[in-house]
Structure formats: structure tokens, C-alpha cells
Design a protein around this motif. Structure first.
Motif, PDB file in Angstrom:
ATOM      1  N   MET A   1      52.303 -34.702  46.362  1.00 15.61           N
ATOM      2  CA  MET A   1      53.610 -34.105  46.521  1.00 15.61           C
ATOM      3  C   MET A   1      53.997 -33.443  45.202  1.00 15.61           C
ATOM      4  O   MET A   1      53.790 -34.006  44.140  1.00 15.61           O
ATOM      5  N   THR A   2      54.582 -32.262  45.292  1.00 14.25           N
ATOM      6  CA  THR A   2      55.053 -31.585  44.086  1.00 14.25           C
ATOM      7  C   THR A   2      56.509 -31.960  43.822  1.00 14.25           C
ATOM      8  O   THR A   2      57.195 -32.486  44.700  1.00 14.25           O
ATOM      9  N   VAL A   3      56.957 -31.649  42.632  1.00  6.38           N
ATOM     10  CA  VAL A   3      58.358 -31.894  42.276  1.00  6.38           C
ATOM     11  C   VAL A   3      59.267 -31.082  43.197  1.00  6.38           C
ATOM     12  O   VAL A   3      60.310 -31.566  43.643  1.00  6.38           O
ATOM     13  N   GLY A   4      58.864 -29.862  43.515  1.00  6.45           N
ATOM     14  CA  GLY A   4      59.647 -29.012  44.414  1.00  6.45           C
ATOM     15  C   GLY A   4      59.810 -29.631  45.796  1.00  6.45           C
ATOM     16  O   GLY A   4      60.895 -29.600  46.383  1.00  6.45           O
ATOM     17  N   GLU A   5      58.725 -30.201  46.321  1.00  8.34           N
ATOM     18  CA  GLU A   5      58.796 -30.865  47.628  1.00  8.34           C
ATOM     19  C   GLU A   5      59.703 -32.091  47.563  1.00  8.34           C
ATOM     20  O   GLU A   5      60.490 -32.346  48.482  1.00  8.34           O
ATOM     21  N   LEU A   6      59.612 -32.826  46.467  1.00  9.00           N
ATOM     22  CA  LEU A   6      60.482 -33.986  46.284  1.00  9.00           C
ATOM     23  C   LEU A   6      61.941 -33.550  46.195  1.00  9.00           C
ATOM     24  O   LEU A   6      62.825 -34.172  46.796  1.00  9.00           O
ATOM     25  N   ILE A   7      62.195 -32.479  45.466  1.00 10.40           N
ATOM     26  CA  ILE A   7      63.566 -31.976  45.332  1.00 10.40           C
ATOM     27  C   ILE A   7      64.117 -31.555  46.695  1.00 10.40           C
ATOM     28  O   ILE A   7      65.298 -31.806  46.998  1.00 10.40           O
ATOM     29  N   GLN A   8      63.283 -30.941  47.546  1.00  3.44           N
ATOM     30  CA  GLN A   8      63.745 -30.573  48.893  1.00  3.44           C
ATOM     31  C   GLN A   8      64.173 -31.812  49.673  1.00  3.44           C
ATOM     32  O   GLN A   8      65.223 -31.809  50.325  1.00  3.44           O
ATOM     33  N   ARG A   9      63.395 -32.871  49.591  1.00  2.00           N
ATOM     34  CA  ARG A   9      63.753 -34.120  50.271  1.00  2.00           C
ATOM     35  C   ARG A   9      65.024 -34.716  49.677  1.00  2.00           C
ATOM     36  O   ARG A   9      65.885 -35.223  50.397  1.00  2.00           O
ATOM     37  N   LEU A  10      65.127 -34.659  48.345  1.00  2.00           N
ATOM     38  CA  LEU A  10      66.313 -35.205  47.680  1.00  2.00           C
ATOM     39  C   LEU A  10      67.562 -34.427  48.085  1.00  2.00           C
ATOM     40  O   LEU A  10      68.629 -35.015  48.287  1.00  2.00           O
ATOM     41  N   ARG A  11      67.446 -33.118  48.203  1.00  2.00           N
ATOM     42  CA  ARG A  11      68.611 -32.292  48.576  1.00  2.00           C
ATOM     43  C   ARG A  11      69.129 -32.668  49.963  1.00  2.00           C
ATOM     44  O   ARG A  11      70.333 -32.656  50.211  1.00  2.00           O
ATOM     45  N   ILE A  12      68.229 -33.020  50.867  1.00  2.00           N
ATOM     46  CA  ILE A  12      68.656 -33.462  52.198  1.00  2.00           C
ATOM     47  C   ILE A  12      69.427 -34.782  52.070  1.00  2.00           C
ATOM     48  O   ILE A  12      70.500 -34.934  52.653  1.00  2.00           O
ATOM     49  N   LEU A  13      68.896 -35.708  51.301  1.00  2.00           N
ATOM     50  CA  LEU A  13      69.566 -36.995  51.111  1.00  2.00           C
ATOM     51  C   LEU A  13      70.901 -36.848  50.380  1.00  2.00           C
ATOM     52  O   LEU A  13      71.824 -37.643  50.598  1.00  2.00           O
ATOM     53  N   LEU A  14      70.998 -35.849  49.520  1.00  2.00           N
ATOM     54  CA  LEU A  14      72.218 -35.621  48.738  1.00  2.00           C
ATOM     55  C   LEU A  14      73.209 -34.682  49.436  1.00  2.00           C
ATOM     56  O   LEU A  14      74.258 -34.365  48.883  1.00  2.00           O
TER      57      LEU A  14
END
Length: 185
Positions: free
Chosen positions: A1-14
Motif C-alpha cells: 500500500m502506498t501513502v496515497g492509498e492510505l491517505i484515501q482510506r483515512l479521508r473516508i474515515l475522517l
């Protein structure tokens, strides 16, 4: 997983899919803090998923330690596992000592097995270096830090204890640790 993919998931949670409340840089900072916390806690539990091996050539009986060094796991010279001695003690061919950012030994080369600190992320294209088993916990900690707009040092002690228990459970279940597991009988 890239940081960008993680950030996309985090944005949904946030609830910040449009990147209005949190910049990528802010989230990357929280990801780095959460990763540090997970790594330090897991290393303290002896998690072997953060061990690297390097061969060091000693000059005048010493060599600098790797830049990502946290602490040693094992030091081997030839076929012997060396014993650590205190910084003020004399070394022999079957011992070593670590003082500051250097390792000292009477051997010419050493195989150093050590716990390492993964590199900090700076771009969305960087690849997450934690084992995937920690991904959900990484996201949970990042969401907590971001929503509360705090640094890791400001985390509630009881919550930190809960995260440490979760890390211990993951480490124990993953099976590469010095945590004593209960016997099945």
C-alpha cells in the motif's frame, strides 16, 4: 500500500474526501508519528518483523551503526554469537560493545542483526513499510491524532495503554516475539 492509498482510506474515515480539512502533508506527519509509535512499542516487545541484517567491516576495532538502528538483536562474528559488554568494559574476540553510534569489537567483520526504524514518509508515492497486520491500527491512531489535532505526546495515557495492548495482541498473534503465550491446556 502506498501513502496515497492510505491517505484515501483515512479521508473516508475522517469525512474529508475533498481534502478540505486535512492536507496530505498533515496526514503524512500523523502517519509518521503513528508508525514511530507502533514500531517502538513492537520493538520493545521483541517483534522480529523489524529486524535487518548487515555486515559491518570494522576499522581500528569500530564501525558506525546503520542510520536506521534502534537496538541490536544479535551480533555474530564467523560462527560465534558475541556477548555484549558494558560501554566501560574491555572487549575480547567473543564480545562487543555499543557506545553512542558505534560498535566496537576485536573482530574484522561482524554480522549485525538489529531492530530498525522504517524511513519517514515524505510523498504520497512512498510505500508503507509496516507489515500489513498493523494497517488497521495505523489508521486508527492517525484518525485519532488528526481528529483531535494533537501530537502523539498529547495522547491520553489510558488510550495509549489501550493501543499498546492492541500492539501486544498483534505481535503475539503474529508469532515473532518474545511474548510468552498461554499454553492450550
Amino acid at each position: 500500500m502506498t501513502v496515497g492509498e492510505l491517505i484515501q482510506r483515512l479521508r473516508i474515515l475522517l469525512n474529508d474526501t475533498q481534502a478540505i480539512e486535512f492536507s496530505d502533508g498533515e496526514l503524512i506527519g500523523h502517519i509518521n508519528q503513528a508508525q514511530d509509535y507502533i514500531v517502538q512499542t513492537a520493538v520493545n516487545l521483541g517483534f522480529q518483523g523489524f529486524i535487518k541484517k548487515t555486515t559491518l567491516t570494522l576499522t581500528d576495532g569500530s564501525s558506525p551503526l546503520p542510520v536506521d538502528f534502534i537496538r541490536e538483536y544479535s551480533v555474530v562474528a564467523g560462527k560465534y554469537i558475541l556477548n555484549a559488554v558494558p560501554p566501560d568494559a574491555e572487549i575480547s574476540p567473543k564480545t562487543y560493545k555499543i557506545v553512542g553510534d558505534k560498535i566496537f569489537s576485536r573482530n574484522d567483520t561482524l554480522d549485525l542483526y538489529y531492530f530498525f526504524q522504517p524511513a519517514y514518509y515524505t510523498a504520497t508515492t512512498d510505500v508503507i513499510q509496516l507489515p500489513a497486520v498493523f494497517n488497521n491500527l495505523l489508521m486508527e491512531i492517525v484518525v485519532y491524532l488528526a481528529k483531535n489535532r494533537i501530537e502523539l505526546a498529547g495522547m491520553d495515557i489510558q488510550l495509549a495503554s489501550l493501543y499498546e495492548q492492541k500492539i501486544a495482541q498483534i505481535v503475539s498473534a503474529y508469532g515473532n516475539a518474545f511474548i510468552e503465550r498461554p499454553m492450550p491446556f
